[in-house]
Design a protein around this motif. Sequence first.
Motif, mmCIF file in Angstrom:
data_model
loop_
_atom_site.group_PDB
_atom_site.id
_atom_site.type_symbol
_atom_site.label_atom_id
_atom_site.label_comp_id
_atom_site.label_asym_id
_atom_site.label_seq_id
_atom_site.Cartn_x
_atom_site.Cartn_y
_atom_site.Cartn_z
ATOM 1 N N ILE A 218 -104.517 54.998 18.363
ATOM 2 C CA ILE A 218 -105.907 54.685 18.702
ATOM 3 C C ILE A 218 -105.913 53.521 19.683
ATOM 4 O O ILE A 218 -105.297 52.485 19.418
ATOM 5 N N VAL A 235 -106.239 59.132 20.112
ATOM 6 C CA VAL A 235 -107.670 58.892 19.915
ATOM 7 C C VAL A 235 -108.150 57.762 20.828
ATOM 8 O O VAL A 235 -107.618 56.650 20.788
ATOM 9 N N GLU A 251 -111.985 61.565 20.504
ATOM 10 C CA GLU A 251 -112.714 60.329 20.763
ATOM 11 C C GLU A 251 -113.428 59.910 19.482
ATOM 12 O O GLU A 251 -113.968 60.756 18.758
ATOM 13 N N THR A 252 -113.429 58.611 19.215
ATOM 14 C CA THR A 252 -114.103 58.073 18.047
ATOM 15 C C THR A 252 -115.210 57.119 18.484
ATOM 16 O O THR A 252 -115.477 56.980 19.679
ATOM 17 N N GLU A 262 -113.529 55.172 11.308
ATOM 18 C CA GLU A 262 -114.026 56.555 11.376
ATOM 19 C C GLU A 262 -112.906 57.530 11.706
ATOM 20 O O GLU A 262 -112.817 58.620 11.139
ATOM 21 N N ALA A 263 -112.026 57.143 12.642
ATOM 22 C CA ALA A 263 -110.932 58.029 13.027
ATOM 23 C C ALA A 263 -109.951 58.241 11.866
ATOM 24 O O ALA A 263 -109.493 59.367 11.615
ATOM 25 N N LYS A 266 -111.587 60.446 9.161
ATOM 26 C CA LYS A 266 -111.782 61.845 9.559
ATOM 27 C C LYS A 266 -110.470 62.607 9.704
ATOM 28 O O LYS A 266 -110.386 63.790 9.333
ATOM 29 N N TYR A 267 -109.433 61.964 10.233
ATOM 30 C CA TYR A 267 -108.220 62.686 10.599
ATOM 31 C C TYR A 267 -106.982 62.343 9.771
ATOM 32 O O TYR A 267 -105.967 63.031 9.896
#
Length: 270
Positions: A218, A235, A251-252, A262-263, A266-267
């Motif tokens: 990220i 990301v 993209e976050t 959030e990233a 979610k992943y």
Amino acid sequence: MGIKLVAIDIDGTLINSKHEITVKTKEVIAEAKAQGIKIVIATGRPYPGVVKILKELNLEEQGDYVITYNGSLVQETDTQKAIASHGLSHDDFIEIEAMSRSLGVNLHTIDSEKIYTANQHISPYTIHEASLVNMPLYYRSVDQMTDDIEVVKMMMVADPEFLDTAIAKVPTWFTDKYSVSKSMPFYYEVLNKQANKGLALIELAEYLNIPIAETMAIGDNENDLEMIEAAGKGVAMANAVSKLKAVADLETFSNDEDGVAEAIKKYVLK
């Protein structure tokens, strides 16, 4: 196939515009670590500039790692033992210093403990770097920079518009010989050709026997490009530069909207 390692940039990514790590981001990172996922800070900062953050995130234990100096150094965080190291020679220093003078930009040089500058009129950006990474700053003329100083990286610094003009004049042979990238609008970093965050991520993943496909990175700036490209999932923050968004898989949210949390939620989290 889940994500087993997450590499996270600091400035513009992990920390918000107030230079803080939010409670939400801390909680999500703690949850990921509790699930056995390696959380690795990957930064242009030297080790002294990341100690406070490692402590804040409880990433100083055995089995924790950090990528510093834009990938020049990969270390265990509890012992600071180097897993991989790629510095610059004294000849490199002389060559890079001469290039900075020809471009009319200021320059500072960093080893594992200190920042040096040969510019009598010290740039405020150099002073900012010393403060940001908690390292002492010394004036040293070029001839005082002896070959026993183990240079890790060097940074050309200037006002953004002037720096961009200077970068456009950098010859191809120089960018072929060194790893170069902008980490901030006013910082142009010069490192060993084998040093970038992407190569460091690959070296660490191999050391840990983690397939690169099972990593996530990220970031937000140009010095994160290779890392975003190398990771199984790259990301980009919403506030990332366009070059990074162009190569990212995902993209976050922005760094002011808990984009890292959030990233990971979610992943990565199971």
